[in-house]
Structure formats: structure tokens, C-alpha cells
Scaffold this motif. Structure first.
Motif, mmCIF file in Angstrom:
data_model
loop_
_atom_site.group_PDB
_atom_site.id
_atom_site.type_symbol
_atom_site.label_atom_id
_atom_site.label_comp_id
_atom_site.label_asym_id
_atom_site.label_seq_id
_atom_site.Cartn_x
_atom_site.Cartn_y
_atom_site.Cartn_z
ATOM 1 N N MET A 107 50.980 -3.121 28.734
ATOM 2 C CA MET A 107 52.208 -3.899 28.620
ATOM 3 C C MET A 107 51.919 -5.203 27.879
ATOM 4 N N TYR A 108 52.730 -5.462 26.846
ATOM 5 C CA TYR A 108 52.566 -6.668 26.032
ATOM 6 C C TYR A 108 53.896 -7.389 25.897
ATOM 7 N N ASN A 113 49.605 -6.676 31.369
ATOM 8 C CA ASN A 113 48.842 -5.893 32.340
ATOM 9 C C ASN A 113 48.645 -4.503 31.763
ATOM 10 N N HIS A 114 47.749 -3.752 32.365
ATOM 11 C CA HIS A 114 47.599 -2.350 31.998
ATOM 12 C C HIS A 114 47.431 -1.523 33.260
ATOM 13 N N TYR A 115 47.759 -0.251 33.144
ATOM 14 C CA TYR A 115 47.742 0.655 34.281
ATOM 15 C C TYR A 115 47.026 1.930 33.862
ATOM 16 N N VAL A 116 46.228 2.453 34.762
ATOM 17 C CA VAL A 116 45.481 3.685 34.496
ATOM 18 C C VAL A 116 45.832 4.684 35.589
ATOM 19 N N ASP A 168 55.798 -6.522 37.127
ATOM 20 C CA ASP A 168 55.179 -7.146 35.947
ATOM 21 C C ASP A 168 56.201 -7.394 34.838
ATOM 22 N N ILE A 169 57.161 -6.480 34.677
ATOM 23 C CA ILE A 169 58.199 -6.684 33.681
ATOM 24 C C ILE A 169 59.038 -7.906 34.042
ATOM 25 N N ARG A 170 59.443 -8.003 35.297
ATOM 26 C CA ARG A 170 60.233 -9.164 35.756
ATOM 27 C C ARG A 170 59.476 -10.464 35.503
ATOM 28 N N ASN A 171 58.196 -10.496 35.853
ATOM 29 C CA ASN A 171 57.387 -11.696 35.646
ATOM 30 C C ASN A 171 57.279 -12.036 34.161
#
Length: 182
Positions: free
Chosen positions: A153-154, A161-164, A175-178
Motif C-alpha cells: 500500500m502506497y 504498509n504491506h501484507y503477506v 491502514d487506508i483510513r490512517n
């Protein structure tokens, strides 16, 4: 005559090696830091490598999620409706680009994935997919054999952040809200 031959040989050598240089002369269609992705609807998206991460051209002040996936991957299939839900929730503030790692996949197969698993976001099928996914994964330091799905996410080219693997929708939503300041 010998001096002229050496002079001519040195000029030809210089031109030959300069022509084989790996430095860009500004005339390249795609630089090493630029990726042109083609979506199923044939629309093209340009992604550029920047200091802090990757930026989607024309997506200033929007959150961009790059979802690196495969159509055969069960966690990737499970993630698609959640990503679609987030896309619907945030509408024009969020762009999700699904980047398949599958080489030479037919558009029909990708469309079938979108229909079956309700992937209502941008899916790209381009010769640049593997190059971009490898660059993102390298930036995230996940290694050559990275797990999928991998999401990064950029916002404005800066990694949020990134997710695996399988990730709860609520974590991504938070994270999108932040990132949007909500």
C-alpha cells in the motif's frame, strides 16, 4: 598510415562501447524505473519507482494497493472480494491494481477470475507484471521466492504498509483510513 589505422580503430572502439553502455540516453521507451501495465479493458497505467517506493501516475493523494497474486492461489481468491469491498467503500480515494505473477495468462482466464471471485478492481495482464512485482518484493525485502498474495500500500509514492498471505480486511481498512487521515 599506421597512425591513421590506430586512430580510426580507437574511434570505432569508442563508438562501439558507448553504444553498448547501460546508461539511458533519454530516448528509451520504458526506463528501468518505469512500468507500463495493461488492464483487461486495455487501459494503460504507468507506475514509477521513486525514492520511498512506487507511484501510480495520476493517483496523487490516493491510496494505491498493488495486489500481487495468481488466479490459482486459494488465499488470493479469498482476498479478491475483500479488496472489492474496500474499493467500493473508498471509491475514488483508493486504487487497487491486481498484478498476476502468471506468465502468458490469457485475458479470458483473468476475466474468469474477476467474475468468479468478484474482483471489481483493476487487473493487469502485461509483460511488465513480473518486472514490477519483483521490484516491489525486492523493495519490501521479501526474497526471490515470496509468498502470495503480497500486497503493498502506497500513498504519493510512500509505502504505508504491506501484507503477506491472507490478511483480514479490517487491518487493510484501518491502514487506508490512517493514510487518508480519517
Amino acid at each position: 598510415m599506421f597512425k591513421k589505422s590506430i586512430f580510426l580503430l580507437s574511434i570505432l572502439s569508442t563508438l562501439l562501447f558507448q553504444g553498448c553502455s547501460d546508461k539511458s540516453n533519454g530516448n528509451d521507451m520504458i526506463s528501468t524505473d518505469e512500468y507500463v501495465l495493461t488492464a483487461l479493458d486495455k487501459k494503460q497505467y504507468v507506475v514509477k519507482k521513486v525514492t520511498d517506493g512506487f507511484i501510480l501516475e495520476g493517483a496523487e493523494d490516493k491510496v494505491v494497493i498493488f495486489d500481487i497474486f495468481a488466479t490459482w492461489c486459494p488465499p488470493c481468491r479469498a482476498a479478491a472480494p475483500h479488496l472489492s469491498s474496500l474499493k467500493e467503500k473508498y471509491k475514488d480515494k483508493l486504487i487497487i491494481i491486481g498484478i498476476t505473477i502468471e506468465e502468458n495468462i490469457l485475458d479470458e482466464k483473468l476475466k474468469e477470475f474477476a467474475d468468479t471471485y468478484k474482483a471489481k478492481y483493476i487487473l493487469v495482464n502485461s509483460d511488465q507484471n513480473r518486472r514490477l512485482s519483483n521490484a516491489i518484493v525486492k523493495e519490501l525485502k521479501l526474497g526471490e521466492r515470496f509468498p502470495i498474495p503480497t500486497m503493498a500500500m502506497y500513498k504519493n509514492g510512500k509505502l504505508i504498509n504491506h501484507y503477506v498471505g491472507a490478511t483480514e480486511e479490517e487491518f487493510i481498512d484501518s491502514d487506508i483510513r490512517n493514510a487518508l487521515g480519517n
